[in-house]
Enzyme design. Sequence first.
Site, PDB file in Angstrom:
ATOM      1  N   LYS A   1       1.055  -1.132  -0.136  1.00  0.00           N
ATOM      2  CA  LYS A   1      -0.281  -0.283   0.297  1.00  0.00           C
ATOM      3  C   LYS A   1       0.896   1.794   0.014  1.00  0.00           C
ATOM      4  CE  LYS A   1      -2.673  -1.452   4.294  1.00  0.00           C
ATOM      5  NZ  LYS A   1      -1.380  -2.911   4.282  1.00  0.00           N
TER       6      LYS A   1
ATOM      7  N   ARG B   1     -10.549   0.695   8.530  1.00  0.00           N
ATOM      8  CA  ARG B   1     -10.127  -1.234   8.911  1.00  0.00           C
ATOM      9  C   ARG B   1     -10.869  -1.929   9.978  1.00  0.00           C
ATOM     10  NH1 ARG B   1      -3.096  -2.160   9.542  1.00  0.00           N
ATOM     11  NH2 ARG B   1      -3.389  -0.226   8.340  1.00  0.00           N
TER      12      ARG B   1
ATOM     13  N   ARG C   1      11.194  -5.973   4.846  1.00  0.00           N
ATOM     14  CA  ARG C   1      11.198  -4.236   5.234  1.00  0.00           C
ATOM     15  C   ARG C   1      12.009  -3.070   6.134  1.00  0.00           C
ATOM     16  NH1 ARG C   1       5.245  -2.565   5.682  1.00  0.00           N
ATOM     17  NH2 ARG C   1       5.094  -3.628   7.111  1.00  0.00           N
TER      18      ARG C   1
ATOM     19  N   ARG D   1      10.376  -1.880  11.375  1.00  0.00           N
ATOM     20  CA  ARG D   1       9.548  -1.541  12.506  1.00  0.00           C
ATOM     21  C   ARG D   1       9.208  -2.636  13.228  1.00  0.00           C
ATOM     22  NH1 ARG D   1       4.152  -0.188   8.561  1.00  0.00           N
ATOM     23  NH2 ARG D   1       3.195  -1.582   9.466  1.00  0.00           N
TER      24      ARG D   1
ATOM     25  N   ARG E   1      -1.583  -9.834  12.397  1.00  0.00           N
ATOM     26  CA  ARG E   1      -1.911  -9.177  12.219  1.00  0.00           C
ATOM     27  C   ARG E   1      -2.436  -8.959  10.462  1.00  0.00           C
ATOM     28  NH1 ARG E   1       3.367  -5.462  10.654  1.00  0.00           N
ATOM     29  NH2 ARG E   1       2.577  -4.074   8.955  1.00  0.00           N
TER      30      ARG E   1
HETATM   31  P1  AP5 Z   1       4.699  -1.469   2.037  1.00  0.00           P
HETATM   32  O1  AP5 Z   1       4.446  -0.749   0.684  1.00  0.00           O
HETATM   33  O2  AP5 Z   1       6.019  -0.784   3.208  1.00  0.00           O
HETATM   34  O3  AP5 Z   1       3.532  -2.735   2.214  1.00  0.00           O
HETATM   35  P2  AP5 Z   1       2.351  -1.738   3.399  1.00  0.00           P
HETATM   36  O4  AP5 Z   1       1.016  -1.993   2.564  1.00  0.00           O
HETATM   37  O5  AP5 Z   1       1.784  -0.755   3.123  1.00  0.00           O
HETATM   38  O6  AP5 Z   1       2.249  -2.136   4.817  1.00  0.00           O
HETATM   39  P3  AP5 Z   1       1.935  -2.103   6.097  1.00  0.00           P
HETATM   40  O7  AP5 Z   1       3.369  -2.635   6.912  1.00  0.00           O
HETATM   41  O8  AP5 Z   1       2.732  -0.339   6.429  1.00  0.00           O
HETATM   42  O9  AP5 Z   1       0.500  -2.442   6.224  1.00  0.00           O
HETATM   43  P4  AP5 Z   1       0.030  -2.731   7.379  1.00  0.00           P
HETATM   44  O10 AP5 Z   1      -1.375  -2.254   6.604  1.00  0.00           O
HETATM   45  O11 AP5 Z   1       0.232  -3.539   7.846  1.00  0.00           O
HETATM   46  O12 AP5 Z   1       0.518  -1.630   8.411  1.00  0.00           O
HETATM   47  P5  AP5 Z   1       0.217   0.500   8.326  1.00  0.00           P
HETATM   48  O13 AP5 Z   1       0.880   0.951   8.528  1.00  0.00           O
HETATM   49  O14 AP5 Z   1      -1.299   0.831   7.586  1.00  0.00           O
HETATM   50  O15 AP5 Z   1       5.940  -2.421   1.555  1.00  0.00           O
HETATM   51  C1  AP5 Z   1       5.818  -3.257   2.535  1.00  0.00           C
HETATM   52  C2  AP5 Z   1       7.381  -4.611   1.477  1.00  0.00           C
HETATM   53  O16 AP5 Z   1       7.349  -4.743   0.892  1.00  0.00           O
HETATM   54  C3  AP5 Z   1       8.163  -3.119   1.648  1.00  0.00           C
HETATM   55  O17 AP5 Z   1       9.733  -3.843   2.042  1.00  0.00           O
HETATM   56  C4  AP5 Z   1       8.558  -3.047   0.139  1.00  0.00           C
HETATM   57  O18 AP5 Z   1       9.652  -2.657  -0.199  1.00  0.00           O
HETATM   58  C5  AP5 Z   1       7.734  -4.730  -0.529  1.00  0.00           C
HETATM   59  N1  AP5 Z   1       6.844  -4.106  -2.046  1.00  0.00           N
HETATM   60  C6  AP5 Z   1       6.006  -3.608  -1.462  1.00  0.00           C
HETATM   61  N2  AP5 Z   1       5.549  -3.908  -2.886  1.00  0.00           N
HETATM   62  C7  AP5 Z   1       5.605  -4.626  -3.682  1.00  0.00           C
HETATM   63  C8  AP5 Z   1       5.999  -5.194  -4.801  1.00  0.00           C
HETATM   64  N3  AP5 Z   1       5.447  -5.250  -5.486  1.00  0.00           N
HETATM   65  N4  AP5 Z   1       6.951  -5.989  -5.530  1.00  0.00           N
HETATM   66  C9  AP5 Z   1       8.264  -6.679  -3.815  1.00  0.00           C
HETATM   67  N5  AP5 Z   1       8.342  -5.959  -2.986  1.00  0.00           N
HETATM   68  C10 AP5 Z   1       7.469  -4.774  -2.457  1.00  0.00           C
HETATM   69  O19 AP5 Z   1      -0.054   0.207  10.503  1.00  0.00           O
HETATM   70  C11 AP5 Z   1       0.187  -0.133  11.347  1.00  0.00           C
HETATM   71  C12 AP5 Z   1      -0.513  -0.310  12.333  1.00  0.00           C
HETATM   72  O20 AP5 Z   1      -1.049   0.997  13.002  1.00  0.00           O
HETATM   73  C13 AP5 Z   1      -1.349  -1.346  12.322  1.00  0.00           C
HETATM   74  O21 AP5 Z   1      -1.188  -2.493  12.966  1.00  0.00           O
HETATM   75  C14 AP5 Z   1      -2.779  -1.318  13.849  1.00  0.00           C
HETATM   76  O22 AP5 Z   1      -2.063  -1.125  14.981  1.00  0.00           O
HETATM   77  C15 AP5 Z   1      -2.109   0.586  13.114  1.00  0.00           C
HETATM   78  N6  AP5 Z   1      -3.705   1.117  12.557  1.00  0.00           N
HETATM   79  C16 AP5 Z   1      -3.434   1.752  11.127  1.00  0.00           C
HETATM   80  N7  AP5 Z   1      -4.705   2.286  10.621  1.00  0.00           N
HETATM   81  C17 AP5 Z   1      -4.994   1.794  11.588  1.00  0.00           C
HETATM   82  C18 AP5 Z   1      -6.795   1.852  11.850  1.00  0.00           C
HETATM   83  N8  AP5 Z   1      -7.375   2.146  10.713  1.00  0.00           N
HETATM   84  N9  AP5 Z   1      -7.353   1.670  12.580  1.00  0.00           N
HETATM   85  C19 AP5 Z   1      -6.714   1.411  13.650  1.00  0.00           C
HETATM   86  N10 AP5 Z   1      -5.675   0.653  13.719  1.00  0.00           N
HETATM   87  C20 AP5 Z   1      -4.541   1.227  12.935  1.00  0.00           C
END
Ligand code: AP5
Length: 611
Positions: A86, A162, A197, A226, A237
């Site tokens: 994402k 979410r 990552r 992270r 997760r």
């Molecule tokens: P990356 O682009 O970082 O992936 P992402 O989908 O953004 O992953 P996140 O882990 O950030 O998503 P998440 O939803 O778990 O966490 P968030 O930060 O939103 O890519 C990941 C890796 O893959 C990288 O190394 C990249 O280089 C690689 N990659 C990407 N695309 C690729 C490709 N095409 N091919 C190969 N490699 C690739 O949330 C974190 C925490 O915050 C949650 O756990 C929760 O506690 C809290 N939180 C956030 N939002 C809410 C909400 N709405 N409600 C409640 N709690 C929330």
Amino acid sequence: MISSSGAVPSLSLTPRSTCSLYPSSVSPSSASSLRSSLSGVSYQSLHLSGAAISTCQKAKTKKLKVKCSVSEPLKVMISGAPASGKGTQCDLIVKKFGLVHISTGDILRAEVAAGTEIGNKAKTFMNEGQLVPDEIVTAMVNARLSLEDVKQNGWLLDGYPRSYAQAQSLEEKKIRPDVYIVLDVPDEILIDRCVGRRLDPTTGKIYHIKNLPPETEEIKARLITRPDDTEEKVKSRLEIYKRNAYSISETYSSITKKIDGNRAKNDVFTEIDSILSQLQNKKRKVIALARESGNGSIQDSSNENSWRGIPTRLNNIPHSREIRKYFYQDVLKATQRSITNGRTRLKVEINIPELNPEMDVYRIGTLMELVRVIALSFADDGKRIKVCVQGSMGEGALAGMPLQLAGSRKILEFMDWGDYGALDTFVKIGSIGAKEVDEEDDIFILVAPQNAVGNCIIDDLRAMTDAAGPRPVILINPRLKDLPGSSGIMQTMGRDKRLEYAASFENCYFFRLLYYAGTQYPIMGALRMSYPYPYELYRRVDKEFGKEEYVLLSTFPERPTSDEVNNAFLGKPRSGEVKSNSGIWDEFRGQRMVGFVSSIYQWAHEKGKIR
Ligand code: AP5
């Protein structure tokens, strides 16, 4: 802080480069007023970090180089399991489309890093891979969405909603995306991506130790991991994501685009880019259409921001000109949006008293005026419209047609179609059937097609839509329920197929007044749906000095059942409801103007609302 070797740091988090907690124009004082508005929303005493603000300010000034050129900017949601990509895709989307990136994960990480109250509350949940409580995240997102830069540039919501509650919170505020993108990646790949990552705390750039290693030793040395990126936490997760995904995807099913995220990041982006570019073009068309047909502001034609609410005095007959015009425009906008979004089998169902053939105040002129507004609006856009009224049934002295349509074709022919000779050039009048479909026709508007006793219009209708192919066919107040044959025996042959076909038209507009059971007075409320927004249930409330008002009670992603409507009126919570197929609801879903189930009547009686 740790190196790229993989050890987990104590806690040192940073937002992504495109994180946008505040727009670049937000001054410290406006940021503090945002803080107070945040605490006023739903969560007590939220304090946002100045560090988060300045980090995001810096990032935004850097990223928002490309401005979205349309006046009505894009609204995009991106969803997917942890590490589905994402954040990576959001970087690319922001670069190309200039949307304001709102990542709840980034905002929360910035708060944690700055040690704020929100951050301290969120930290434990995040480190455990659990969701942060809805009220914290929702207040943050609401406050962010209300800022001016979002209205100007459009938004890209990443990681929100979410949970079902978060999705509903947006629906209640009528905040809907144009598209809901879901990145689909197999579980085993996700785990590898998370564990590998690394984040650059200086630039916010996302790396992967194998797939996307840092460019220099210097960068490598400062990368961090992270704390929620351990295999165990990623699994948790992932499980939470899957648990919530279904209930959320239901809300956005009609606008969901599932994308294979297990490809090179540029390939994934090419597909997203194509979807967003198409959407942007469609929006431009709607804007042009609205301008050309003089139908008000751009916002009027493509979103609900300027919607004025349900007009009052709907039981005063005849309806005032303003009320009629209001509904014509309301229907027109929903129809335009549907066609712009590529919908082709559409249905408008509008049952205000003057358009309800079962009330003695029914006026065919109102139906014809509505048809004319829609036809002329599309004709103004250079489209060729065929307005179709079904022909009479039977032969000679036995010829007849449903009462509602008697004489309507003649009325259409005699009507004033404007000074520019639209009739017979851009607008043609025809009947219903395959032979009515000409190559030059662009859109077909079918006036109240209906089954009558002993005559089923569905076969002609099906032949016509087959001939029309991908061209839009709009049914205005159709009545396609199966009716008894003239001998009094139900026509059963092919019934299922007929009903299935009738159901293949999707509502682009729905409006029905709700009455107490068995009455048509007083009005209890209204149910409205205007594509692509959800069904909205309103209660009519009497005000001082004989005034009245419609107050929004609830919204529903699909047309609500009678139980759901009852419960909403009774103030009961929605969870645990069981949909029932009560006979009364079947009537309600159908064409008859009936009242509501007796529980509503009883409730109103008990409350002294009716005697
Ligand atoms: P990356 O682009 O970082 O992936 P992402 O989908 O953004 O992953 P996140 O882990 O950030 O998503 P998440 O939803 O778990 O966490 P968030 O930060 O939103 O890519 C990941 C890796 O893959 C990288 O190394 C990249 O280089 C690689 N990659 C990407 N695309 C690729 C490709 N095409 N091919 C190969 N490699 C690739 O949330 C974190 C925490 O915050 C949650 O756990 C929760 O506690 C809290 N939180 C956030 N939002 C809410 C909400 N709405 N409600 C409640 N709690 C929330």
